[in-house]
Design a protein around this motif. Structure first.
Motif, mmCIF file in Angstrom:
data_model
loop_
_atom_site.group_PDB
_atom_site.id
_atom_site.type_symbol
_atom_site.label_atom_id
_atom_site.label_comp_id
_atom_site.label_asym_id
_atom_site.label_seq_id
_atom_site.Cartn_x
_atom_site.Cartn_y
_atom_site.Cartn_z
ATOM 1 N N VAL A 173 -2.188 41.402 -20.589
ATOM 2 C CA VAL A 173 -3.151 40.492 -19.978
ATOM 3 C C VAL A 173 -4.539 40.853 -20.479
ATOM 4 C CG1 VAL A 173 -1.759 40.044 -17.921
ATOM 5 C CG2 VAL A 173 -3.338 41.960 -17.919
ATOM 6 N N PRO A 174 -5.411 39.858 -20.702
ATOM 7 C CA PRO A 174 -6.719 40.136 -21.287
ATOM 8 C C PRO A 174 -7.727 40.707 -20.306
ATOM 9 C CG PRO A 174 -6.473 37.789 -20.880
ATOM 10 C CD PRO A 174 -5.153 38.418 -20.564
ATOM 11 N N ALA A 175 -7.406 40.691 -19.016
ATOM 12 C CA ALA A 175 -8.321 41.226 -18.006
ATOM 13 C C ALA A 175 -7.481 41.726 -16.843
ATOM 14 C CB ALA A 175 -9.313 40.153 -17.535
ATOM 15 N N GLN A 176 -8.111 42.425 -15.932
ATOM 16 C CA GLN A 176 -7.388 42.995 -14.795
ATOM 17 C C GLN A 176 -6.833 41.900 -13.907
ATOM 18 O OE1 GLN A 176 -9.266 46.310 -12.685
ATOM 19 N NE2 GLN A 176 -8.881 45.214 -10.773
ATOM 20 N N ALA A 177 -5.533 41.955 -13.627
ATOM 21 C CA ALA A 177 -4.915 40.988 -12.716
ATOM 22 C C ALA A 177 -5.343 41.298 -11.287
ATOM 23 C CB ALA A 177 -3.408 41.035 -12.850
ATOM 24 N N GLN A 178 -5.852 40.282 -10.610
ATOM 25 C CA GLN A 178 -6.351 40.454 -9.250
ATOM 26 C C GLN A 178 -5.271 40.247 -8.191
ATOM 27 O OE1 GLN A 178 -9.970 41.058 -8.872
ATOM 28 N NE2 GLN A 178 -9.505 41.481 -11.016
ATOM 29 N N ALA A 179 -4.258 39.439 -8.514
ATOM 30 C CA ALA A 179 -3.184 39.139 -7.570
ATOM 31 C C ALA A 179 -1.982 38.644 -8.349
ATOM 32 C CB ALA A 179 -3.632 38.087 -6.556
ATOM 33 N N LEU A 180 -0.781 38.845 -7.765
ATOM 34 C CA LEU A 180 0.471 38.396 -8.347
ATOM 35 C C LEU A 180 1.252 37.623 -7.289
ATOM 36 C CD1 LEU A 180 1.646 41.720 -10.060
ATOM 37 C CD2 LEU A 180 0.513 39.795 -11.181
ATOM 38 N N ALA A 181 2.080 36.669 -7.743
ATOM 39 C CA ALA A 181 2.937 35.934 -6.814
ATOM 40 C C ALA A 181 4.149 35.411 -7.566
ATOM 41 C CB ALA A 181 2.180 34.773 -6.167
ATOM 42 N N PHE A 182 5.309 35.422 -6.883
ATOM 43 C CA PHE A 182 6.540 34.853 -7.413
ATOM 44 C C PHE A 182 6.853 33.550 -6.690
ATOM 45 C CE2 PHE A 182 7.872 39.096 -9.032
ATOM 46 C CZ PHE A 182 8.377 38.708 -10.267
ATOM 47 N N ALA A 183 7.345 32.557 -7.435
ATOM 48 C CA ALA A 183 7.972 31.382 -6.844
ATOM 49 C C ALA A 183 9.463 31.650 -6.717
ATOM 50 C CB ALA A 183 7.729 30.144 -7.705
ATOM 51 N N PRO A 209 -6.888 28.488 -18.554
ATOM 52 C CA PRO A 209 -8.251 29.034 -18.544
ATOM 53 C C PRO A 209 -9.206 28.321 -17.592
ATOM 54 C CG PRO A 209 -7.921 27.658 -20.476
ATOM 55 C CD PRO A 209 -6.596 27.731 -19.793
ATOM 56 N N LEU A 210 -8.771 27.218 -16.977
ATOM 57 C CA LEU A 210 -9.695 26.447 -16.140
ATOM 58 C C LEU A 210 -9.759 26.946 -14.708
ATOM 59 C CD1 LEU A 210 -8.880 22.829 -17.373
ATOM 60 C CD2 LEU A 210 -10.696 24.367 -18.149
ATOM 61 N N ILE A 211 -8.877 27.847 -14.321
ATOM 62 C CA ILE A 211 -8.880 28.355 -12.956
ATOM 63 C C ILE A 211 -8.681 29.864 -12.977
ATOM 64 C CG2 ILE A 211 -8.173 26.324 -11.630
ATOM 65 C CD1 ILE A 211 -5.307 27.040 -12.055
ATOM 66 N N GLY A 212 -9.296 30.543 -12.021
ATOM 67 C CA GLY A 212 -9.175 31.982 -11.887
ATOM 68 C C GLY A 212 -9.717 32.392 -10.538
ATOM 69 N N GLY A 213 -9.833 33.681 -10.317
ATOM 70 C CA GLY A 213 -10.366 34.150 -9.045
ATOM 71 C C GLY A 213 -9.935 35.561 -8.745
ATOM 72 N N SER A 214 -10.057 35.937 -7.490
ATOM 73 C CA SER A 214 -9.772 37.313 -7.086
ATOM 74 C C SER A 214 -8.642 37.408 -6.074
ATOM 75 C CB SER A 214 -11.039 37.936 -6.482
ATOM 76 O OG SER A 214 -11.439 37.220 -5.333
ATOM 77 N N GLY A 215 -7.995 36.305 -5.745
ATOM 78 C CA GLY A 215 -6.935 36.325 -4.736
ATOM 79 C C GLY A 215 -7.509 35.991 -3.381
#
Length: 377
Positions: A173-183, A209-215
Protein backbone atom coordinates in the motif's frame (compact mmCIF):
# COMPACT_ATOMS: atom_id res chain seq x y z
CA UNK A 1 -3.60 -17.59 31.62
CA UNK A 2 -6.23 -15.02 32.48
CA UNK A 3 -6.04 -12.54 35.27
CA UNK A 4 -9.35 -12.30 37.10
CA UNK A 5 -8.91 -8.91 38.72
CA UNK A 6 -12.17 -8.37 40.53
CA UNK A 7 -10.73 -5.58 42.76
CA UNK A 8 -10.49 -3.47 39.58
CA UNK A 9 -14.23 -3.91 38.94
CA UNK A 10 -16.45 -1.64 41.03
CA UNK A 11 -20.16 -1.01 41.16
CA UNK A 12 -21.10 2.15 39.24
CA UNK A 13 -23.45 4.78 40.65
CA UNK A 14 -27.20 4.34 40.04
CA UNK A 15 -28.49 5.33 36.62
CA UNK A 16 -32.00 5.74 35.25
CA UNK A 17 -34.61 3.24 36.59
CA UNK A 18 -34.95 1.63 33.15
CA UNK A 19 -31.19 1.27 32.73
CA UNK A 20 -30.70 -0.17 36.22
CA UNK A 21 -33.51 -2.64 35.56
CA UNK A 22 -32.13 -3.91 32.24
CA UNK A 23 -28.36 -3.51 32.46
CA UNK A 24 -25.37 -5.29 33.87
CA UNK A 25 -23.04 -2.39 34.59
CA UNK A 26 -19.45 -2.26 35.85
CA UNK A 27 -16.69 0.26 36.55
CA UNK A 28 -13.47 -1.08 35.01
CA UNK A 29 -10.91 1.51 36.04
CA UNK A 30 -9.88 2.49 32.49
CA UNK A 31 -11.67 4.11 29.58
CA UNK A 32 -13.55 1.76 27.24
CA UNK A 33 -12.49 2.27 23.62
CA UNK A 34 -14.30 -0.47 21.68
CA UNK A 35 -16.78 -3.34 21.93
CA UNK A 36 -16.76 -6.60 19.95
CA UNK A 37 -19.03 -9.64 20.04
CA UNK A 38 -17.80 -13.11 19.12
CA UNK A 39 -19.11 -14.97 16.07
CA UNK A 40 -20.94 -17.55 18.21
CA UNK A 41 -22.99 -14.90 20.01
CA UNK A 42 -21.73 -15.91 23.45
CA UNK A 43 -19.26 -13.19 24.43
CA UNK A 44 -18.83 -9.43 24.63
CA UNK A 45 -15.35 -7.95 24.85
CA UNK A 46 -14.65 -4.40 26.01
CA UNK A 47 -11.27 -2.95 24.98
CA UNK A 48 -9.69 -0.72 27.64
CA UNK A 49 -7.16 2.01 27.03
CA UNK A 50 -4.72 0.41 29.50
CA UNK A 51 -4.28 -2.55 27.12
CA UNK A 52 -6.61 -5.07 28.76
CA UNK A 53 -9.91 -6.65 27.73
CA UNK A 54 -12.95 -7.10 29.92
CA UNK A 55 -14.91 -10.21 28.95
CA UNK A 56 -18.58 -10.74 29.79
CA UNK A 57 -20.81 -13.64 28.73
CA UNK A 58 -24.04 -12.63 27.04
CA UNK A 59 -25.86 -15.31 28.99
CA UNK A 60 -27.12 -13.90 32.31
CA UNK A 61 -28.83 -16.20 34.83
CA UNK A 62 -30.82 -13.24 36.14
CA UNK A 63 -31.42 -11.40 32.88
CA UNK A 64 -34.36 -9.11 32.25
CA UNK A 65 -35.93 -11.89 30.17
CA UNK A 66 -36.07 -14.26 33.14
CA UNK A 67 -37.38 -11.46 35.38
CA UNK A 68 -40.22 -10.52 33.06
CA UNK A 69 -43.79 -11.42 33.98
CA UNK A 70 -47.02 -10.95 32.02
CA UNK A 71 -50.08 -10.19 34.12
CA UNK A 72 -52.89 -12.59 33.28
CA UNK A 73 -55.73 -10.09 33.64
CA UNK A 74 -54.25 -7.14 31.75
CA UNK A 75 -51.53 -8.71 29.60
CA UNK A 76 -49.16 -6.00 30.84
CA UNK A 77 -45.47 -6.93 31.05
CA UNK A 78 -43.48 -6.12 34.17
CA UNK A 79 -39.84 -6.74 35.07
CA UNK A 80 -38.86 -7.30 38.68
CA UNK A 81 -35.55 -5.83 39.93
CA UNK A 82 -32.40 -7.93 39.95
CA UNK A 83 -31.96 -9.74 43.28
CA UNK A 84 -28.18 -10.01 43.21
CA UNK A 85 -25.50 -7.82 41.62
CA UNK A 86 -24.25 -9.15 38.28
CA UNK A 87 -21.07 -11.21 38.23
CA UNK A 88 -18.02 -9.11 37.35
CA UNK A 89 -16.38 -9.54 33.94
CA UNK A 90 -13.07 -11.33 33.54
CA UNK A 91 -10.13 -8.98 32.99
CA UNK A 92 -7.22 -10.19 30.89
CA UNK A 93 -3.61 -9.18 31.42
CA UNK A 94 -2.30 -6.31 29.31
CA UNK A 95 -2.49 -7.39 25.67
CA UNK A 96 -1.24 -4.20 24.04
CA UNK A 97 0.49 -0.95 24.81
CA UNK A 98 -2.57 1.26 24.69
CA UNK A 99 -6.05 0.21 23.64
CA UNK A 100 -6.23 -3.12 21.77
CA UNK A 101 -7.78 -3.31 18.31
CA UNK A 102 -10.59 -5.88 18.32
CA UNK A 103 -12.08 -8.29 15.80
CA UNK A 104 -14.31 -11.34 16.10
CA UNK A 105 -12.28 -14.51 15.58
CA UNK A 106 -13.19 -16.94 12.83
CA UNK A 107 -11.99 -19.75 15.12
CA UNK A 108 -13.19 -18.94 18.65
CA UNK A 109 -13.68 -15.84 20.77
CA UNK A 110 -12.01 -12.56 19.86
CA UNK A 111 -8.72 -11.39 18.40
CA UNK A 112 -6.90 -8.47 20.03
CA UNK A 113 -4.12 -6.64 18.17
CA UNK A 114 -1.68 -4.13 19.59
CA UNK A 115 -0.06 -1.24 17.83
CA UNK A 116 3.09 -2.54 19.52
CA UNK A 117 2.86 -5.65 17.31
CA UNK A 118 1.32 -8.17 19.72
CA UNK A 119 -1.58 -10.35 18.58
CA UNK A 120 -3.71 -12.61 20.79
CA UNK A 121 -6.76 -14.82 20.52
CA UNK A 122 -8.98 -14.62 23.62
CA UNK A 123 -11.45 -17.44 24.24
CA UNK A 124 -14.90 -16.98 25.82
CA UNK A 125 -13.50 -18.38 29.09
CA UNK A 126 -10.72 -15.81 29.07
CA UNK A 127 -7.79 -17.94 27.91
CA UNK A 128 -5.24 -15.75 26.16
CA UNK A 129 -3.31 -17.34 23.28
CA UNK A 130 -0.43 -15.45 21.68
CA UNK A 131 -0.48 -15.65 17.87
CA UNK A 132 2.84 -15.57 16.00
CA UNK A 133 3.21 -12.60 13.69
CA UNK A 134 6.21 -10.76 12.20
CA UNK A 135 7.66 -7.93 14.24
CA UNK A 136 6.28 -4.46 13.71
CA UNK A 137 3.28 -2.31 14.60
CA UNK A 138 -0.24 -3.47 13.70
CA UNK A 139 -2.22 -0.44 12.54
CA UNK A 140 -5.61 -1.99 11.78
CA UNK A 141 -7.25 -5.42 11.84
CA UNK A 142 -10.22 -7.13 10.19
CA UNK A 143 -11.59 -10.69 10.24
CA UNK A 144 -13.63 -12.32 7.50
CA UNK A 145 -15.17 -14.61 10.21
CA UNK A 146 -14.12 -17.60 8.10
CA UNK A 147 -10.59 -18.01 9.41
CA UNK A 148 -8.68 -15.19 7.67
CA UNK A 149 -7.24 -12.08 9.32
CA UNK A 150 -6.12 -8.92 7.55
CA UNK A 151 -3.46 -6.87 9.35
CA UNK A 152 -2.39 -3.40 8.26
CA UNK A 153 1.32 -2.69 8.69
CA UNK A 154 3.73 -0.03 7.50
CA UNK A 155 3.64 -0.27 3.70
CA UNK A 156 1.50 -3.39 3.41
CA UNK A 157 -1.72 -5.18 4.27
CA UNK A 158 -1.04 -8.83 5.11
CA UNK A 159 -3.62 -11.61 4.89
CA UNK A 160 -3.14 -14.53 7.30
CA UNK A 161 -4.73 -17.89 7.97
CA UNK A 162 -5.88 -17.47 11.57
CA UNK A 163 -5.27 -21.11 12.53
CA UNK A 164 -1.51 -21.08 12.09
CA UNK A 165 -1.01 -17.42 11.07
CA UNK A 166 0.58 -18.48 7.77
CA UNK A 167 0.73 -15.46 5.47
CA UNK A 168 -1.54 -15.95 2.47
CA UNK A 169 -0.80 -12.65 0.74
CA UNK A 170 1.07 -9.40 1.29
CA UNK A 171 -0.48 -6.43 -0.47
CA UNK A 172 1.69 -3.31 -0.80
CA UNK A 173 0.00 0.00 0.00
CA UNK A 174 1.35 3.47 -0.83
CA UNK A 175 0.40 4.95 2.55
CA UNK A 176 -0.55 3.80 6.03
CA UNK A 177 -3.90 1.99 6.08
CA UNK A 178 -6.20 3.70 8.56
CA UNK A 179 -8.93 1.04 8.66
CA UNK A 180 -9.78 -2.38 7.18
CA UNK A 181 -13.11 -4.10 6.52
CA UNK A 182 -14.30 -7.37 4.98
CA UNK A 183 -17.54 -7.90 3.06
CA UNK A 184 -19.31 -11.24 3.35
CA UNK A 185 -18.12 -12.21 -0.15
CA UNK A 186 -14.48 -11.94 0.94
CA UNK A 187 -13.84 -8.50 -0.56
CA UNK A 188 -11.35 -6.49 1.48
CA UNK A 189 -11.35 -2.71 1.79
CA UNK A 190 -8.36 -0.72 3.04
CA UNK A 191 -8.80 2.97 3.78
CA UNK A 192 -5.85 5.29 3.20
CA UNK A 193 -5.79 9.02 3.97
CA UNK A 194 -6.19 9.93 0.30
CA UNK A 195 -7.53 6.75 -1.34
CA UNK A 196 -9.46 3.51 -0.95
CA UNK A 197 -8.15 0.08 -1.93
CA UNK A 198 -10.78 -2.53 -2.71
CA UNK A 199 -10.83 -6.10 -4.02
CA UNK A 200 -10.34 -9.77 -3.25
CA UNK A 201 -6.95 -10.14 -1.55
CA UNK A 202 -5.99 -13.12 -3.72
CA UNK A 203 -6.38 -10.97 -6.84
CA UNK A 204 -4.92 -7.72 -5.50
CA UNK A 205 -6.63 -4.47 -4.58
CA UNK A 206 -7.85 -1.73 -6.93
CA UNK A 207 -7.25 1.88 -5.97
CA UNK A 208 -10.09 4.41 -5.81
CA UNK A 209 -8.26 7.75 -5.58
CA UNK A 210 -11.39 9.90 -5.21
CA UNK A 211 -12.20 8.83 -1.65
CA UNK A 212 -10.14 8.31 1.49
CA UNK A 213 -10.11 9.11 5.18
CA UNK A 214 -9.16 7.88 8.61
CA UNK A 215 -12.00 5.50 9.47
CA UNK A 216 -14.32 4.08 10.51
CA UNK A 217 -14.91 1.91 7.44
CA UNK A 218 -17.91 -0.42 7.06
CA UNK A 219 -19.72 -2.55 4.49
CA UNK A 220 -23.49 -2.93 4.42
CA UNK A 221 -24.71 -6.40 5.42
CA UNK A 222 -25.38 -7.34 1.78
CA UNK A 223 -22.02 -5.98 0.68
CA UNK A 224 -23.56 -3.61 -1.84
CA UNK A 225 -22.40 -0.43 -0.09
CA UNK A 226 -19.26 0.80 1.58
CA UNK A 227 -19.01 3.88 3.81
CA UNK A 228 -16.14 5.71 5.46
CA UNK A 229 -15.40 8.90 7.34
CA UNK A 230 -13.51 11.49 5.35
CA UNK A 231 -11.62 12.45 8.58
CA UNK A 232 -12.77 16.06 8.28
CA UNK A 233 -16.46 16.97 8.30
CA UNK A 234 -18.46 14.08 6.91
CA UNK A 235 -18.58 10.73 5.15
CA UNK A 236 -18.65 9.18 1.71
CA UNK A 237 -20.78 6.35 0.32
CA UNK A 238 -19.70 4.00 -2.45
CA UNK A 239 -22.27 1.89 -4.32
CA UNK A 240 -20.27 -1.11 -5.43
CA UNK A 241 -22.59 -2.10 -8.27
CA UNK A 242 -21.71 0.91 -10.40
CA UNK A 243 -18.97 2.69 -8.44
CA UNK A 244 -21.04 5.80 -7.85
CA UNK A 245 -19.98 7.95 -4.89
CA UNK A 246 -22.00 10.24 -2.63
CA UNK A 247 -20.30 12.75 -0.34
CA UNK A 248 -22.01 14.13 2.75
CA UNK A 249 -20.34 16.92 4.70
CA UNK A 250 -20.88 19.86 7.02
CA UNK A 251 -20.89 17.72 10.18
CA UNK A 252 -19.99 19.41 13.44
CA UNK A 253 -17.33 16.74 13.99
CA UNK A 254 -15.79 14.05 11.81
CA UNK A 255 -17.95 10.93 12.16
CA UNK A 256 -16.26 8.53 14.55
CA UNK A 257 -19.01 5.93 14.17
CA UNK A 258 -20.99 4.68 11.14
CA UNK A 259 -23.74 2.09 10.84
CA UNK A 260 -25.74 0.51 8.03
CA UNK A 261 -29.29 -0.52 8.92
CA UNK A 262 -30.50 -3.37 6.72
CA UNK A 263 -34.09 -3.26 8.02
CA UNK A 264 -34.30 0.50 7.39
CA UNK A 265 -32.26 0.40 4.17
CA UNK A 266 -30.22 3.32 5.41
CA UNK A 267 -26.83 4.52 6.64
CA UNK A 268 -26.26 6.49 9.86
CA UNK A 269 -23.38 8.52 11.23
CA UNK A 270 -22.28 10.26 14.41
CA UNK A 271 -20.85 13.76 14.50
CA UNK A 272 -24.09 15.80 14.54
CA UNK A 273 -26.58 16.93 17.18
CA UNK A 274 -28.95 14.13 16.23
CA UNK A 275 -28.65 10.69 14.63
CA UNK A 276 -27.83 11.63 11.03
CA UNK A 277 -29.18 9.15 8.48
CA UNK A 278 -29.92 8.72 4.78
CA UNK A 279 -32.06 6.24 2.89
CA UNK A 280 -30.18 4.08 0.41
CA UNK A 281 -33.29 3.93 -1.77
CA UNK A 282 -32.87 7.64 -2.56
CA UNK A 283 -29.17 8.27 -1.94
CA UNK A 284 -27.87 11.85 -1.60
CA UNK A 285 -25.95 11.84 -4.88
CA UNK A 286 -26.23 15.53 -5.60
CA UNK A 287 -28.06 17.02 -2.60
CA UNK A 288 -27.34 16.12 1.02
CA UNK A 289 -30.99 16.62 1.90
CA UNK A 290 -32.10 13.87 -0.48
CA UNK A 291 -33.16 10.78 1.45
CA UNK A 292 -32.36 12.35 4.83
CA UNK A 293 -33.90 10.44 7.76
CA UNK A 294 -34.50 12.67 10.77
CA UNK A 295 -34.03 10.20 13.57
CA UNK A 296 -34.45 11.17 17.21
CA UNK A 297 -34.69 14.73 18.43
CA UNK A 298 -31.95 17.32 17.91
CA UNK A 299 -30.09 18.22 21.08
CA UNK A 300 -27.30 20.44 22.33
CA UNK A 301 -24.68 17.69 22.67
CA UNK A 302 -22.92 15.89 19.83
CA UNK A 303 -23.65 12.26 19.07
CA UNK A 304 -20.34 10.38 19.44
CA UNK A 305 -21.37 6.76 18.77
CA UNK A 306 -24.12 5.13 16.74
CA UNK A 307 -25.24 1.50 16.19
CA UNK A 308 -27.98 -0.13 14.10
CA UNK A 309 -30.02 -3.11 15.32
CA UNK A 310 -29.39 -6.16 13.09
CA UNK A 311 -33.05 -7.15 12.56
CA UNK A 312 -35.18 -4.09 13.49
CA UNK A 313 -35.20 -0.51 12.26
CA UNK A 314 -33.81 0.64 15.63
CA UNK A 315 -30.89 3.03 15.97
CA UNK A 316 -29.00 3.47 19.24
CA UNK A 317 -26.91 6.59 19.69
CA UNK A 318 -24.64 7.75 22.48
CA UNK A 319 -23.70 11.34 23.20
CA UNK A 320 -20.67 13.20 24.50
CA UNK A 321 -22.43 13.71 27.84
CA UNK A 322 -23.05 9.98 28.38
CA UNK A 323 -26.70 9.81 27.33
CA UNK A 324 -27.87 6.84 25.22
CA UNK A 325 -31.13 6.91 23.27
CA UNK A 326 -32.90 4.45 20.98
CA UNK A 327 -35.17 5.54 18.13
CA UNK A 328 -36.75 4.04 15.04
CA UNK A 329 -35.11 5.09 11.80
CA UNK A 330 -36.71 8.25 10.47
CA UNK A 331 -38.81 8.92 13.60
CA UNK A 332 -38.34 11.58 16.24
CA UNK A 333 -39.64 9.63 19.23
CA UNK A 334 -36.85 8.39 21.49
CA UNK A 335 -36.49 5.93 24.32
CA UNK A 336 -34.09 7.38 26.88
CA UNK A 337 -32.00 4.40 27.95
CA UNK A 338 -29.06 5.98 29.77
CA UNK A 339 -29.06 9.38 31.41
CA UNK A 340 -26.21 11.88 30.90
CA UNK A 341 -23.51 11.77 33.56
CA UNK A 342 -20.83 13.95 31.97
CA UNK A 343 -18.73 11.06 30.60
CA UNK A 344 -18.78 10.50 26.83
CA UNK A 345 -20.06 7.31 25.27
CA UNK A 346 -16.95 5.87 23.63
CA UNK A 347 -18.21 2.47 22.45
CA UNK A 348 -21.64 1.22 21.37
CA UNK A 349 -22.77 -1.96 19.64
CA UNK A 350 -25.59 -4.51 19.33
CA UNK A 351 -25.07 -8.23 19.79
CA UNK A 352 -25.57 -10.34 16.67
CA UNK A 353 -29.07 -11.38 17.75
CA UNK A 354 -30.03 -7.81 18.67
CA UNK A 355 -30.95 -8.77 22.22
CA UNK A 356 -28.10 -6.93 23.95
CA UNK A 357 -26.67 -3.44 23.58
CA UNK A 358 -23.10 -2.94 24.73
CA UNK A 359 -22.08 0.47 26.04
CA UNK A 360 -18.69 1.83 27.09
CA UNK A 361 -17.76 5.26 28.43
CA UNK A 362 -14.73 7.47 28.87
CA UNK A 363 -14.68 7.02 32.65
CA UNK A 364 -14.48 3.23 32.41
CA UNK A 365 -18.12 2.19 32.69
CA UNK A 366 -19.09 -0.90 30.69
CA UNK A 367 -22.62 -2.20 30.36
CA UNK A 368 -24.58 -4.95 28.67
CA UNK A 369 -28.23 -3.94 28.40
CA UNK A 370 -30.70 -6.75 27.69
CA UNK A 371 -33.63 -5.34 25.73
CA UNK A 372 -36.66 -7.67 25.60
CA UNK A 373 -38.39 -7.52 22.18
CA UNK A 374 -41.66 -6.57 23.96
CA UNK A 375 -40.17 -3.11 24.59
CA UNK A 376 -40.39 -2.26 20.88
CA UNK A 377 -43.79 -3.57 19.85
Amino acid sequence: MTETAFPDVAAPPPQSPLFDLLARNWMLGAAVTDIAFDRAGKLAGFALNDGRLALAPLDDPDSALSRMRIEADSGRSTIRPREKPPAPPVLTPELARGAPLLAASGVIGLVAAGRDGRLHRVTPRGQVIALPVPDGPILAIASDLAGRLALARQGAVDLHDEQDMARIASLPVPAQAQALAFADDGTLAALLPQALLLGRPEDGLTMHPLIGGSGPLIFSADGGWLAGSNCRDGLWLLRRGDGRIARIGRFRAAPSSLAFSGPAGAVFASGAFRAAGWSLKTPPWDDEATGALRTGRPGLVLIDRIAAHPTRDLIAFGAADGAVQIARAGRSEEMALRQPDGHAVTALGWSRDGLHLGIGTADGQAALVTLPPQLFK
